[in-house]
Design an enzyme around this catalytic site. Structure first.
Site, PDB file in Angstrom:
ATOM      1  N   LYS A   3      40.017  50.000  37.437  1.00  0.00           N
ATOM      2  CA  LYS A   3      40.697  49.767  38.712  1.00  0.00           C
ATOM      3  C   LYS A   3      42.096  50.392  38.694  1.00  0.00           C
ATOM      4  O   LYS A   3      42.594  50.786  37.629  1.00  0.00           O
ATOM      5  CB  LYS A   3      40.788  48.255  38.941  1.00  0.00           C
ATOM      6  CG  LYS A   3      39.425  47.564  39.128  1.00  0.00           C
ATOM      7  CD  LYS A   3      39.634  46.055  39.316  1.00  0.00           C
ATOM      8  CE  LYS A   3      38.324  45.315  39.525  1.00  0.00           C
ATOM      9  NZ  LYS A   3      38.551  43.856  39.695  1.00  0.00           N
ATOM     10  N   TYR A  43      32.497  45.903  47.859  1.00  0.00           N
ATOM     11  CA  TYR A  43      32.772  44.465  47.734  1.00  0.00           C
ATOM     12  C   TYR A  43      32.201  43.657  48.897  1.00  0.00           C
ATOM     13  O   TYR A  43      32.698  42.565  49.187  1.00  0.00           O
ATOM     14  CB  TYR A  43      34.277  44.233  47.594  1.00  0.00           C
ATOM     15  CG  TYR A  43      34.807  44.462  46.187  1.00  0.00           C
ATOM     16  CD1 TYR A  43      34.241  43.797  45.087  1.00  0.00           C
ATOM     17  CD2 TYR A  43      35.881  45.323  45.951  1.00  0.00           C
ATOM     18  CE1 TYR A  43      34.733  43.983  43.803  1.00  0.00           C
ATOM     19  CE2 TYR A  43      36.384  45.518  44.664  1.00  0.00           C
ATOM     20  CZ  TYR A  43      35.801  44.835  43.592  1.00  0.00           C
ATOM     21  OH  TYR A  43      36.302  45.014  42.318  1.00  0.00           O
ATOM     22  N   PHE A  51      40.353  36.178  49.441  1.00  0.00           N
ATOM     23  CA  PHE A  51      41.041  37.283  48.764  1.00  0.00           C
ATOM     24  C   PHE A  51      40.509  38.662  49.172  1.00  0.00           C
ATOM     25  O   PHE A  51      40.953  39.678  48.644  1.00  0.00           O
ATOM     26  CB  PHE A  51      40.944  37.115  47.237  1.00  0.00           C
ATOM     27  CG  PHE A  51      39.532  37.033  46.697  1.00  0.00           C
ATOM     28  CD1 PHE A  51      38.782  38.181  46.451  1.00  0.00           C
ATOM     29  CD2 PHE A  51      38.947  35.794  46.433  1.00  0.00           C
ATOM     30  CE1 PHE A  51      37.478  38.106  45.961  1.00  0.00           C
ATOM     31  CE2 PHE A  51      37.641  35.715  45.934  1.00  0.00           C
ATOM     32  CZ  PHE A  51      36.907  36.880  45.696  1.00  0.00           C
ATOM     33  N   ARG A  79      29.428  43.305  31.103  1.00  0.00           N
ATOM     34  CA  ARG A  79      30.106  42.084  31.583  1.00  0.00           C
ATOM     35  C   ARG A  79      30.872  41.423  30.424  1.00  0.00           C
ATOM     36  O   ARG A  79      31.970  40.934  30.619  1.00  0.00           O
ATOM     37  CB  ARG A  79      29.106  41.100  32.195  1.00  0.00           C
ATOM     38  CG  ARG A  79      28.410  41.601  33.461  1.00  0.00           C
ATOM     39  CD  ARG A  79      29.273  41.665  34.691  1.00  0.00           C
ATOM     40  NE  ARG A  79      29.700  40.382  35.185  1.00  0.00           N
ATOM     41  CZ  ARG A  79      30.401  40.220  36.316  1.00  0.00           C
ATOM     42  NH1 ARG A  79      30.741  41.286  37.054  1.00  0.00           N
ATOM     43  NH2 ARG A  79      30.784  39.039  36.713  1.00  0.00           N
ATOM     44  N   THR A  85      36.046  36.962  34.858  1.00  0.00           N
ATOM     45  CA  THR A  85      36.813  37.453  36.010  1.00  0.00           C
ATOM     46  C   THR A  85      38.286  37.054  35.918  1.00  0.00           C
ATOM     47  O   THR A  85      39.175  37.883  36.138  1.00  0.00           O
ATOM     48  CB  THR A  85      36.189  36.889  37.311  1.00  0.00           C
ATOM     49  OG1 THR A  85      34.805  37.248  37.330  1.00  0.00           O
ATOM     50  CG2 THR A  85      36.889  37.440  38.543  1.00  0.00           C
ATOM     51  N   ARG A  96      39.587  42.159  29.480  1.00  0.00           N
ATOM     52  CA  ARG A  96      40.452  41.259  30.247  1.00  0.00           C
ATOM     53  C   ARG A  96      41.135  40.244  29.338  1.00  0.00           C
ATOM     54  O   ARG A  96      42.288  39.880  29.562  1.00  0.00           O
ATOM     55  CB  ARG A  96      39.618  40.565  31.329  1.00  0.00           C
ATOM     56  CG  ARG A  96      39.177  41.523  32.457  1.00  0.00           C
ATOM     57  CD  ARG A  96      38.023  40.950  33.263  1.00  0.00           C
ATOM     58  NE  ARG A  96      37.720  41.713  34.472  1.00  0.00           N
ATOM     59  CZ  ARG A  96      36.662  41.467  35.243  1.00  0.00           C
ATOM     60  NH1 ARG A  96      35.805  40.504  34.929  1.00  0.00           N
ATOM     61  NH2 ARG A  96      36.454  42.198  36.340  1.00  0.00           N
ATOM     62  N   ASN A 106      42.747  42.568  37.051  1.00  0.00           N
ATOM     63  CA  ASN A 106      41.922  42.366  35.849  1.00  0.00           C
ATOM     64  C   ASN A 106      41.280  43.657  35.321  1.00  0.00           C
ATOM     65  O   ASN A 106      40.293  43.634  34.595  1.00  0.00           O
ATOM     66  CB  ASN A 106      40.903  41.242  36.073  1.00  0.00           C
ATOM     67  CG  ASN A 106      39.938  41.538  37.208  1.00  0.00           C
ATOM     68  OD1 ASN A 106      39.937  42.639  37.761  1.00  0.00           O
ATOM     69  ND2 ASN A 106      39.107  40.568  37.550  1.00  0.00           N
ATOM     70  N   HIS A 109      35.997  46.714  36.653  1.00  0.00           N
ATOM     71  CA  HIS A 109      34.873  46.163  37.408  1.00  0.00           C
ATOM     72  C   HIS A 109      33.596  46.519  36.660  1.00  0.00           C
ATOM     73  O   HIS A 109      33.500  47.600  36.081  1.00  0.00           O
ATOM     74  CB  HIS A 109      34.803  46.778  38.817  1.00  0.00           C
ATOM     75  CG  HIS A 109      33.491  46.486  39.499  1.00  0.00           C
ATOM     76  ND1 HIS A 109      33.254  45.282  40.118  1.00  0.00           N
ATOM     77  CD2 HIS A 109      32.342  47.205  39.603  1.00  0.00           C
ATOM     78  CE1 HIS A 109      32.005  45.277  40.588  1.00  0.00           C
ATOM     79  NE2 HIS A 109      31.430  46.441  40.291  1.00  0.00           N
ATOM     80  N   GLU A 120      25.565  49.662  43.753  1.00  0.00           N
ATOM     81  CA  GLU A 120      26.927  50.178  43.596  1.00  0.00           C
ATOM     82  C   GLU A 120      26.930  51.636  43.137  1.00  0.00           C
ATOM     83  O   GLU A 120      27.751  52.434  43.606  1.00  0.00           O
ATOM     84  CB  GLU A 120      27.707  49.289  42.613  1.00  0.00           C
ATOM     85  CG  GLU A 120      27.967  47.903  43.215  1.00  0.00           C
ATOM     86  CD  GLU A 120      28.475  46.867  42.215  1.00  0.00           C
ATOM     87  OE1 GLU A 120      28.843  47.243  41.080  1.00  0.00           O
ATOM     88  OE2 GLU A 120      28.496  45.674  42.588  1.00  0.00           O
TER      89      GLU A 120
HETATM   90  P1  IDP Z   1      33.970  40.287  38.817  1.00  0.00           P
HETATM   91  O1  IDP Z   1      34.911  41.456  39.009  1.00  0.00           O
HETATM   92  O2  IDP Z   1      34.146  39.661  37.477  1.00  0.00           O
HETATM   93  O3  IDP Z   1      32.538  40.626  39.137  1.00  0.00           O
HETATM   94  P2  IDP Z   1      34.009  38.835  41.352  1.00  0.00           P
HETATM   95  O4  IDP Z   1      33.905  37.359  41.502  1.00  0.00           O
HETATM   96  O5  IDP Z   1      32.842  39.672  41.763  1.00  0.00           O
HETATM   97  O6  IDP Z   1      34.436  39.141  39.852  1.00  0.00           O
HETATM   98  O7  IDP Z   1      35.280  39.282  42.183  1.00  0.00           O
HETATM   99  C1  IDP Z   1      35.554  40.643  42.402  1.00  0.00           C
HETATM  100  C2  IDP Z   1      37.016  40.901  42.166  1.00  0.00           C
HETATM  101  O8  IDP Z   1      37.763  40.239  43.176  1.00  0.00           O
HETATM  102  C3  IDP Z   1      37.587  40.350  40.852  1.00  0.00           C
HETATM  103  O9  IDP Z   1      37.384  41.209  39.756  1.00  0.00           O
HETATM  104  C4  IDP Z   1      39.038  40.205  41.190  1.00  0.00           C
HETATM  105  O10 IDP Z   1      39.708  41.458  41.114  1.00  0.00           O
HETATM  106  C5  IDP Z   1      38.988  39.783  42.650  1.00  0.00           C
HETATM  107  N1  IDP Z   1      39.013  38.319  42.768  1.00  0.00           N
HETATM  108  C6  IDP Z   1      37.992  37.457  42.543  1.00  0.00           C
HETATM  109  N2  IDP Z   1      38.375  36.173  42.738  1.00  0.00           N
HETATM  110  C7  IDP Z   1      39.672  36.241  43.095  1.00  0.00           C
HETATM  111  C8  IDP Z   1      40.650  35.254  43.428  1.00  0.00           C
HETATM  112  O11 IDP Z   1      40.385  34.043  43.440  1.00  0.00           O
HETATM  113  N3  IDP Z   1      41.909  35.722  43.740  1.00  0.00           N
HETATM  114  C9  IDP Z   1      42.220  37.052  43.732  1.00  0.00           C
HETATM  115  N4  IDP Z   1      41.335  38.010  43.436  1.00  0.00           N
HETATM  116  C10 IDP Z   1      40.086  37.617  43.118  1.00  0.00           C
HETATM  117 MG    MG Z   2      31.584  40.997  40.893  1.00  0.00          MG
END
Ligand code: IDP
Ligand code: MG
Length: 143
Positions: A3, A43, A51, A79, A85, A96, A106, A109, A120
Protein backbone atom coordinates in the site's frame (compact mmCIF):
# COMPACT_ATOMS: atom_id res chain seq x y z
CA UNK A 1 -0.29 -5.19 -2.60
CA UNK A 2 2.25 -2.91 -0.97
CA UNK A 3 0.00 0.00 0.00
CA UNK A 4 1.05 3.66 -0.30
CA UNK A 5 2.40 3.72 3.29
CA UNK A 6 4.68 0.77 2.51
CA UNK A 7 6.00 2.50 -0.62
CA UNK A 8 6.58 5.80 1.20
CA UNK A 9 8.35 4.01 4.06
CA UNK A 10 10.73 2.26 1.69
CA UNK A 11 9.37 -1.18 2.48
CA UNK A 12 8.74 -2.57 -1.04
CA UNK A 13 11.93 -4.63 -0.91
CA UNK A 14 11.26 -5.81 2.65
CA UNK A 15 7.80 -7.07 1.65
CA UNK A 16 8.98 -8.80 -1.53
CA UNK A 17 11.98 -10.25 0.26
CA UNK A 18 9.84 -11.94 2.92
CA UNK A 19 7.48 -13.38 0.30
CA UNK A 20 10.24 -14.63 -1.99
CA UNK A 21 12.22 -16.13 0.87
CA UNK A 22 9.14 -17.97 2.11
CA UNK A 23 9.14 -19.73 -1.26
CA UNK A 24 6.17 -18.05 -2.90
CA UNK A 25 6.60 -16.95 -6.51
CA UNK A 26 5.84 -13.46 -7.83
CA UNK A 27 4.15 -13.93 -11.23
CA UNK A 28 3.00 -10.35 -11.97
CA UNK A 29 3.72 -6.89 -10.59
CA UNK A 30 2.98 -3.23 -11.26
CA UNK A 31 3.52 0.12 -9.54
CA UNK A 32 0.82 2.71 -10.11
CA UNK A 33 -1.46 5.16 -8.36
CA UNK A 34 -4.74 3.25 -8.15
CA UNK A 35 -7.72 5.20 -9.51
CA UNK A 36 -10.72 5.84 -7.23
CA UNK A 37 -12.86 3.62 -9.51
CA UNK A 38 -10.44 0.70 -9.24
CA UNK A 39 -10.07 1.23 -5.49
CA UNK A 40 -13.85 1.14 -5.01
CA UNK A 41 -14.07 -2.09 -7.00
CA UNK A 42 -11.17 -3.59 -5.05
CA UNK A 43 -12.73 -2.73 -1.67
CA UNK A 44 -16.38 -3.20 -2.73
CA UNK A 45 -17.04 -5.52 0.24
CA UNK A 46 -16.38 -2.59 2.61
CA UNK A 47 -18.65 -0.01 0.94
CA UNK A 48 -20.97 0.21 3.98
CA UNK A 49 -18.17 0.46 6.54
CA UNK A 50 -17.49 3.75 8.34
CA UNK A 51 -13.84 3.66 7.22
CA UNK A 52 -14.65 3.15 3.50
CA UNK A 53 -14.07 6.75 2.35
CA UNK A 54 -10.82 7.15 4.26
CA UNK A 55 -9.67 3.74 2.98
CA UNK A 56 -10.32 4.79 -0.64
CA UNK A 57 -8.55 8.12 -0.23
CA UNK A 58 -5.59 6.43 1.49
CA UNK A 59 -5.17 3.62 -1.07
CA UNK A 60 -5.32 6.15 -3.96
CA UNK A 61 -3.07 8.73 -2.22
CA UNK A 62 0.18 7.67 -3.87
CA UNK A 63 1.94 4.85 -5.64
CA UNK A 64 1.28 1.31 -4.53
CA UNK A 65 2.68 -1.98 -5.84
CA UNK A 66 0.19 -4.62 -6.92
CA UNK A 67 1.40 -8.13 -7.51
CA UNK A 68 0.27 -11.71 -7.94
CA UNK A 69 1.72 -14.45 -5.78
CA UNK A 70 1.64 -18.14 -6.66
CA UNK A 71 2.44 -21.19 -4.56
CA UNK A 72 1.13 -23.89 -2.28
CA UNK A 73 -1.63 -22.46 -0.05
CA UNK A 74 -0.66 -19.00 -1.31
CA UNK A 75 -3.78 -17.30 0.09
CA UNK A 76 -3.44 -18.55 3.66
CA UNK A 77 0.35 -18.24 3.68
CA UNK A 78 0.14 -14.62 2.45
CA UNK A 79 -2.46 -13.77 5.12
CA UNK A 80 -0.07 -15.04 7.81
CA UNK A 81 2.97 -13.37 6.21
CA UNK A 82 0.99 -10.09 6.42
CA UNK A 83 -0.44 -10.67 9.92
CA UNK A 84 -3.75 -9.58 11.45
CA UNK A 85 -5.54 -6.53 10.03
CA UNK A 86 -4.96 -4.55 13.22
CA UNK A 87 -1.17 -4.53 13.71
CA UNK A 88 -1.66 -4.54 17.49
CA UNK A 89 -2.94 -8.11 17.14
CA UNK A 90 -0.50 -9.14 14.40
CA UNK A 91 2.02 -11.81 15.35
CA UNK A 92 5.64 -10.76 15.71
CA UNK A 93 7.36 -12.11 12.61
CA UNK A 94 4.57 -10.94 10.34
CA UNK A 95 4.90 -7.79 8.23
CA UNK A 96 2.24 -5.92 10.20
CA UNK A 97 3.44 -7.33 13.53
CA UNK A 98 7.00 -6.20 12.89
CA UNK A 99 6.53 -2.97 10.96
CA UNK A 100 3.10 -1.37 11.60
CA UNK A 101 1.05 0.09 14.45
CA UNK A 102 -2.26 1.31 13.00
CA UNK A 103 -5.06 -0.53 11.11
CA UNK A 104 -5.33 2.31 8.59
CA UNK A 105 -1.55 2.15 7.89
CA UNK A 106 -0.97 -1.59 7.81
CA UNK A 107 1.42 -1.63 4.80
CA UNK A 108 0.06 -4.57 2.84
CA UNK A 109 -3.07 -6.11 1.35
CA UNK A 110 -3.67 -9.78 0.57
CA UNK A 111 -6.76 -11.53 -0.75
CA UNK A 112 -8.67 -13.44 1.92
CA UNK A 113 -9.82 -16.42 -0.21
CA UNK A 114 -9.17 -18.00 -3.59
CA UNK A 115 -12.44 -16.44 -4.84
CA UNK A 116 -11.36 -12.95 -3.70
CA UNK A 117 -7.94 -13.51 -5.24
CA UNK A 118 -9.52 -14.34 -8.60
CA UNK A 119 -11.77 -11.30 -8.38
CA UNK A 120 -8.99 -8.93 -7.28
CA UNK A 121 -6.39 -10.20 -9.74
CA UNK A 122 -8.87 -9.56 -12.58
CA UNK A 123 -9.31 -5.96 -11.35
CA UNK A 124 -5.58 -5.21 -11.39
CA UNK A 125 -4.13 -7.39 -14.16
CA UNK A 126 -4.87 -8.62 -17.63
CA UNK A 127 -4.40 -12.34 -18.16
CA UNK A 128 -1.41 -11.59 -20.42
CA UNK A 129 0.38 -9.74 -17.60
CA UNK A 130 0.63 -12.88 -15.48
CA UNK A 131 3.90 -14.58 -16.30
CA UNK A 132 4.20 -18.36 -15.90
CA UNK A 133 7.69 -19.60 -15.07
CA UNK A 134 9.49 -22.06 -12.82
CA UNK A 135 11.82 -20.97 -10.07
CA UNK A 136 15.04 -22.96 -10.01
CA UNK A 137 14.65 -23.69 -6.27
CA UNK A 138 11.18 -25.24 -6.53
CA UNK A 139 12.38 -28.82 -5.95
CA UNK A 140 14.04 -27.56 -2.71
CA UNK A 141 10.85 -25.81 -1.55
CA UNK A 142 8.31 -28.48 -2.45
CA UNK A 143 8.62 -32.14 -1.41
P1 IDP B 1 -7.43 -7.02 5.54
O1 IDP B 1 -6.63 -5.96 4.82
O2 IDP B 1 -6.63 -7.67 6.61
O3 IDP B 1 -8.07 -8.00 4.59
P2 IDP B 1 -10.10 -5.88 5.89
O4 IDP B 1 -10.99 -6.12 7.06
O5 IDP B 1 -10.46 -6.52 4.58
O6 IDP B 1 -8.62 -6.26 6.32
O7 IDP B 1 -10.02 -4.31 5.69
C1 IDP B 1 -9.40 -3.77 4.55
C2 IDP B 1 -8.52 -2.62 4.96
O8 IDP B 1 -9.34 -1.57 5.45
C3 IDP B 1 -7.55 -2.91 6.12
O9 IDP B 1 -6.36 -3.53 5.70
C4 IDP B 1 -7.31 -1.54 6.67
O10 IDP B 1 -6.37 -0.83 5.88
C5 IDP B 1 -8.67 -0.88 6.49
N1 IDP B 1 -9.48 -1.02 7.71
C6 IDP B 1 -10.14 -2.13 8.14
N2 IDP B 1 -10.77 -1.90 9.31
C7 IDP B 1 -10.51 -0.61 9.62
C8 IDP B 1 -10.87 0.23 10.71
O11 IDP B 1 -11.58 -0.17 11.64
N3 IDP B 1 -10.38 1.52 10.67
C9 IDP B 1 -9.60 1.98 9.65
N4 IDP B 1 -9.24 1.23 8.61
C10 IDP B 1 -9.68 -0.05 8.59
MG1 MG C 1 -9.62 -7.83 3.29
Amino acid sequence: MVKPDGVQRGLIGEVFSRIEKRGLKIVAMRMNVISPDTAKKHYAEHVQKPFFNSLISFITSGPSVSFVVEGKNAVSVMRSVNGSTNPVNAATGSIRGDLALDTGRNIVHASDSVESAQREIAIHFKESEIVPYSRIDESWIYE
